[in-house]
Design an enzyme around this catalytic site. Sequence first.
Site, PDB file in Angstrom:
ATOM      1  N   VAL A   1       9.739   7.022 -12.606  1.00 49.96           N
ATOM      2  CA  VAL A   1       9.168   8.250 -12.060  1.00 49.96           C
ATOM      3  C   VAL A   1       7.940   7.866 -11.248  1.00 49.96           C
ATOM      4  O   VAL A   1       7.134   7.040 -11.679  1.00 49.96           O
ATOM      5  CB  VAL A   1       8.763   9.231 -13.178  1.00 49.96           C
ATOM      6  CG1 VAL A   1       8.204  10.518 -12.580  1.00 49.96           C
ATOM      7  CG2 VAL A   1       9.949   9.524 -14.091  1.00 49.96           C
ATOM      8  N   CYS A   2       7.815   8.467 -10.059  1.00 47.86           N
ATOM      9  CA  CYS A   2       6.624   8.286  -9.237  1.00 47.86           C
ATOM     10  C   CYS A   2       6.417   6.795  -8.942  1.00 47.86           C
ATOM     11  O   CYS A   2       7.373   6.090  -8.628  1.00 47.86           O
ATOM     12  CB  CYS A   2       5.434   8.928  -9.949  1.00 47.86           C
ATOM     13  SG  CYS A   2       3.977   9.223  -8.933  1.00 47.86           S
ATOM     14  N   THR A   3       5.186   6.317  -9.038  1.00 48.47           N
ATOM     15  CA  THR A   3       4.889   4.919  -8.719  1.00 48.47           C
ATOM     16  C   THR A   3       5.403   3.944  -9.769  1.00 48.47           C
ATOM     17  O   THR A   3       5.233   2.732  -9.620  1.00 48.47           O
ATOM     18  CB  THR A   3       3.380   4.715  -8.542  1.00 48.47           C
ATOM     19  OG1 THR A   3       2.710   5.264  -9.690  1.00 48.47           O
ATOM     20  CG2 THR A   3       2.874   5.421  -7.291  1.00 48.47           C
TER      21      THR A   3
END
Length: 233
Positions: free
Chosen positions: A104-106
Amino acid sequence: MGTEKTIAFVLYPGCTILDLVGPLQVLSTLAAMRPEFRVIVVAERLEPYETDTPLQVRAGHTFADVPSPDVVVVPGGGAPTLRAMTDETLLAYLRGGARLTTSVCTGSLILGAAGLLDGRRATTHWSMLDALPEFGATPVRERWVADGPVLTAAGVSAGIDMALHLTEELGGIDLARAVQFAIEYDPEPPHGKLNWTEAPRPLYLAVVGQWLRDGLGDHPLAERLATRLQNAG
């Protein structure tokens, strides 16, 4: 392990809490409906970890306790996530051969540092999307991206969407829809959908620059990522 399938959420210091608990709620609901799925949180050590909020969290298992989960979920964050990209214990765990590795995300940058994105399409938080080619990935601006045994989500709340897609992959569309009803996920943000032409890019370029300095310091990767992001911006 028989028919039981283990979904392991990876915890490390300073991660973004919604990256973790959004998908964790989705997949815990899956496990409540289908007990052949086991959802756990793993970390290097069993101690309280800081997050990017005042809330501390603690894993229930160590990496050594669960060396080969079926699915791994890696949350993202700011500077602590970039620091985690150099954590060889964490990277070795991610290279352990899970059937499906997700982020998720970075968190996708941690997957990249582990060598799991090379030659694959992937996404991440919009402010770091242009960093993905550093790891051999093709950046894609989509809510989630599936490429072989790797599934990446865009920023923060996109993890819920990714987890619902993963629920469909694991249990079918009817189960995924039942989970969506269970968590009443039907977002109507008060200001409508985002207009990406209005994204505050200069602001976030400065923010990401600080993340790089705080998370990676003088590590060679910091300069390479900064160059990619500045050239793209």
